[in-house]
Design a protein around this motif. Structure first.
Motif, PDB file in Angstrom:
ATOM      1  N   ALA A 183       0.847  -1.196   0.000  1.00 26.65           N
ATOM      2  CA  ALA A 183       0.000   0.000   0.000  1.00 26.65           C
ATOM      3  C   ALA A 183       0.879   1.241   0.000  1.00 26.65           C
ATOM      4  N   PRO A 184       1.497   1.560  -1.144  1.00 24.42           N
ATOM      5  CA  PRO A 184       2.416   2.703  -1.191  1.00 24.42           C
ATOM      6  C   PRO A 184       1.709   4.014  -0.847  1.00 24.42           C
ATOM      7  N   GLY A 185       2.397   4.827  -0.045  1.00 25.69           N
ATOM      8  CA  GLY A 185       1.827   6.109   0.335  1.00 25.69           C
ATOM      9  C   GLY A 185       0.856   6.054   1.492  1.00 25.69           C
ATOM     10  N   VAL A 186       0.631   4.859   2.035  1.00 26.23           N
ATOM     11  CA  VAL A 186      -0.324   4.683   3.132  1.00 26.23           C
ATOM     12  C   VAL A 186       0.434   4.517   4.450  1.00 26.23           C
ATOM     13  N   THR A 187      -0.036   5.178   5.492  1.00 32.79           N
ATOM     14  CA  THR A 187       0.550   4.993   6.824  1.00 32.79           C
ATOM     15  C   THR A 187       0.203   3.597   7.329  1.00 32.79           C
ATOM     16  N   VAL A 188       1.219   2.840   7.744  1.00 37.52           N
ATOM     17  CA  VAL A 188       1.025   1.479   8.259  1.00 37.52           C
ATOM     18  C   VAL A 188       1.637   1.412   9.654  1.00 37.52           C
ATOM     19  N   LEU A 189       0.867   0.939  10.613  1.00 34.45           N
ATOM     20  CA  LEU A 189       1.426   0.786  11.959  1.00 34.45           C
ATOM     21  C   LEU A 189       0.899  -0.478  12.620  1.00 34.45           C
ATOM     22  N   ALA A 190       1.706  -1.024  13.488  1.00 28.52           N
ATOM     23  CA  ALA A 190       1.318  -2.206  14.259  1.00 28.52           C
ATOM     24  C   ALA A 190       0.791  -1.739  15.609  1.00 28.52           C
ATOM     25  N   ALA A 191      -0.281  -2.389  16.086  1.00 30.03           N
ATOM     26  CA  ALA A 191      -0.897  -1.983  17.349  1.00 30.03           C
ATOM     27  C   ALA A 191      -1.375  -3.196  18.120  1.00 30.03           C
ATOM     28  N   SER A 192      -1.450  -3.030  19.425  1.00 28.93           N
ATOM     29  CA  SER A 192      -1.982  -4.081  20.283  1.00 28.93           C
ATOM     30  C   SER A 192      -2.729  -3.446  21.439  1.00 28.93           C
ATOM     31  N   SER A 193      -3.976  -3.821  21.588  1.00 27.91           N
ATOM     32  CA  SER A 193      -4.754  -3.348  22.731  1.00 27.91           C
ATOM     33  C   SER A 193      -4.325  -4.064  24.007  1.00 27.91           C
ATOM     34  N   ALA A 194      -3.636  -5.205  23.853  1.00 28.78           N
ATOM     35  CA  ALA A 194      -3.217  -5.991  25.016  1.00 28.78           C
ATOM     36  C   ALA A 194      -2.006  -5.387  25.715  1.00 28.78           C
ATOM     37  N   ASP A 195      -1.007  -4.940  24.928  1.00 28.53           N
ATOM     38  CA  ASP A 195       0.201  -4.406  25.570  1.00 28.53           C
ATOM     39  C   ASP A 195       0.450  -2.934  25.244  1.00 28.53           C
ATOM     40  N   GLY A 196      -0.459  -2.307  24.488  1.00 27.78           N
ATOM     41  CA  GLY A 196      -0.350  -0.868  24.229  1.00 27.78           C
ATOM     42  C   GLY A 196       0.513  -0.479  23.052  1.00 27.78           C
ATOM     43  N   THR A 197       1.072  -1.462  22.342  1.00 28.82           N
ATOM     44  CA  THR A 197       1.926  -1.169  21.189  1.00 28.82           C
ATOM     45  C   THR A 197       1.179  -0.295  20.174  1.00 28.82           C
ATOM     46  N   GLY A 198       1.803   0.797  19.761  1.00 31.51           N
ATOM     47  CA  GLY A 198       1.284   1.635  18.685  1.00 31.51           C
ATOM     48  C   GLY A 198       0.057   2.464  19.000  1.00 31.51           C
ATOM     49  N   LEU A 199      -0.502   2.332  20.198  1.00 31.05           N
ATOM     50  CA  LEU A 199      -1.768   3.009  20.480  1.00 31.05           C
ATOM     51  C   LEU A 199      -1.615   4.526  20.594  1.00 31.05           C
ATOM     52  N   GLU A 200      -0.481   4.967  21.122  1.00 28.41           N
ATOM     53  CA  GLU A 200      -0.268   6.414  21.247  1.00 28.41           C
ATOM     54  C   GLU A 200      -0.204   7.065  19.865  1.00 28.41           C
ATOM     55  N   ARG A 201       0.493   6.416  18.957  1.00 29.65           N
ATOM     56  CA  ARG A 201       0.595   6.943  17.587  1.00 29.65           C
ATOM     57  C   ARG A 201      -0.755   6.915  16.890  1.00 29.65           C
ATOM     58  N   LEU A 202      -1.502   5.829  17.095  1.00 32.46           N
ATOM     59  CA  LEU A 202      -2.825   5.715  16.477  1.00 32.46           C
ATOM     60  C   LEU A 202      -3.771   6.781  17.019  1.00 32.46           C
ATOM     61  N   ALA A 203      -3.738   6.997  18.328  1.00 33.63           N
ATOM     62  CA  ALA A 203      -4.601   8.012  18.942  1.00 33.63           C
ATOM     63  C   ALA A 203      -4.299   9.394  18.379  1.00 33.63           C
ATOM     64  N   ALA A 204      -3.024   9.662  18.113  1.00 40.75           N
ATOM     65  CA  ALA A 204      -2.652  10.955  17.528  1.00 40.75           C
ATOM     66  C   ALA A 204      -3.186  11.086  16.106  1.00 40.75           C
ATOM     67  N   LEU A 205      -3.157   9.979  15.364  1.00 44.64           N
ATOM     68  CA  LEU A 205      -3.651   9.998  13.983  1.00 44.64           C
ATOM     69  C   LEU A 205      -5.145  10.291  13.911  1.00 44.64           C
ATOM     70  N   VAL A 206      -5.908   9.703  14.831  1.00 45.63           N
ATOM     71  CA  VAL A 206      -7.370   9.830  14.769  1.00 45.63           C
ATOM     72  C   VAL A 206      -7.891  10.940  15.678  1.00 45.63           C
ATOM     73  N   GLY A 207      -6.995  11.778  16.196  1.00 43.52           N
ATOM     74  CA  GLY A 207      -7.386  12.795  17.169  1.00 43.52           C
ATOM     75  C   GLY A 207      -8.074  14.016  16.598  1.00 43.52           C
ATOM     76  N   SER A 208      -8.329  14.030  15.311  1.00 41.52           N
ATOM     77  CA  SER A 208      -9.075  15.135  14.703  1.00 41.52           C
ATOM     78  C   SER A 208      -9.889  14.580  13.543  1.00 41.52           C
ATOM     79  N   GLY A 209     -10.947  15.290  13.172  1.00 39.76           N
ATOM     80  CA  GLY A 209     -11.773  14.832  12.068  1.00 39.76           C
ATOM     81  C   GLY A 209     -12.539  13.567  12.409  1.00 39.76           C
TER      82      GLY A 209
END
Length: 373
Positions: A183-209
């Motif tokens: 998926a060229p040009g698409v932001t890709v991140l790994a996340a886990s609700s179990a250990d918190g991986t990537g959640l801070e970055r994801l929250a920042a991405l969805v924090g508007s709009g």
């Protein structure tokens, strides 16, 4: 200041304060002026269910009837994320009279055999595609989702959920890289609700709009939504022991606000996502093939057997994986078929191409048998 102007400023300020967390802005206020002149009230649809919908208004959340907005065209059916113009407080029953023109919409082909599209979410700023790492990555499905996301007008994001199930960081990094190439040009991140991986970055991405959360059943969307919202807003079922996959829980599309700002639309798991007039989206997903194609000798090169084909040359050198080209061709054919259902001239063009290819195939078969005419 005139009484009318004073009333308008007061109404605008009340609407802005109540609806701003749901995405209300000056643009929506201006678009709503004609409806305000008719005495209607603005609101955002946060849930649709069997001819009725829940709408957030300056007066709070209300249940309204959609009988006045039931068109013959499925693409114009009111859906979660729409901005509505509804009867004022005190009306009984209370109806949604119209909805404002959509800025963006995530659309897939309908499940029926007819040439219908289905709008899954309206007025979205980004489309987060949740993909579970509890199972082998299906790159073709990711390509399909991101093509639809690009076509919607929203920004696509791929989130690889259940990252805690991956044994080591190196393997996780390779999986992220594989999806980034897919998926060229698409932001890709790994996340886990179990250990918190990537959640801070994801929250920042969805924090508007407004963000719509999409994916197959069991991809962990509801768990992810609950984590972002900070409460058990969506029901979550246990993970299956046999394959580590969650089970489908969400049954309606729900719009919820996030504590850090922004709004989130959670959706039911999607078993299939057929393309719907997504030619531009497919081109964005396969940007490297489109770039090779511009270097072909012939402008109408089909990348099949033509001389001077830069796409086939990239295939021969290994720069372009065979799977990638096959997926591109498949999505192009599928999109062409769905567009042809509503475009008579394109249908005729496709039939003409089929006849030419059929004649070429028969001629080649005859030549092999020594029956050249």
């Amino acid at each position: 200041m005139s009484l009318h102007a004073s009333t308008e400023v007061s109404t605008r300020s009340t609407s802005a304060a109540a609806l701003a967390p749901y995405g209300w802005d000056a643009g929506w206020h201006d678009a709503f002026r004609p409806y305000a002149g008719r005495g209607l009230v603005p609101g955002r649809v946060i849930r649709v269910d069997r001819g009725q919908c829940d709408v957030v208004t300056p007066d709070g959340t209300v249940r309204a009837d959609t009988a006045f907005v039931v068109p013959r065209d499925p693409m114009k059916v009111i859906c979660t994320g729409d901005w509505a113009a509804l009867d004022p407080e005190g009306a009984s029953p209370r109806y949604v009279r119209e909805y404002l023109p959509r800025r963006t919409a995530f659309v897939r082909s309908g499940s029926s055999k007819r040439s219908d599209g289905q709008v899954l979410a309206a007025n979205i700023d980004r489309a987060v595609v949740a993909v579970s790492l509890a199972a082998e990555l299906d790159l073709a499905r990711i390509e399909r989702f991101t093509a639809l996301a690009w076509e919607s007008g929203a920004e696509p994001v791929v989130v690889l959920t259940k990252a805690d199930l991956v044994p080591d960081a190196a393997t996780l990094g390779h999986l992220v890289s594989d999806v980034e190439r897919t998926a060229p040009g698409v932001t890709v991140l790994a996340a886990s609700s179990a250990d918190g991986t990537g959640l801070e970055r994801l929250a920042a991405l969805v924090g508007s709009g407004t963000t719509v959360l999409l994916g197959q059943s069991g991809a962990g969307k509801s768990t992810l939504a609950n984590t972002l919202i900070g409460e058990e807003a969506m029901e979550v079922q246990a993970v299956r022991d046999m394959d580590g996959k969650g089970r489908h829980t969400t049954t309606t599309r729900n719009l919820l606000t996030l504590p850090g700002g922004g709004a989130l639309i959670d959706t039911p798991g999607l078993r299939g996502v057929g393309l719907w007039d997504a030619g531009t989206g497919v081109e964005r997903v396969f940007a490297e093939i489109e770039e090779y194609a511009r270097q072909c000798r012939f402008q109408d090169c089909a990348h099949d057997s033509e001389p001077g084909c830069a796409v086939l040359a990239a295939l021969d050198t290994g720069e372009l994986p065979v799977r990638r080209l096959e997926s591109y061709r498949k999505l192009q054919r599928e999109n062409q078929r769905i567009v042809a259902k509503t475009d008579a001239r394109l249908r005729q063009e496709i039939r003409r191409e089929w006849r030419i290819k059929g004649a070429e195939g028969r001629a080649a078969a005859d030549a092999k048998r020594g029956r050249i005419r």
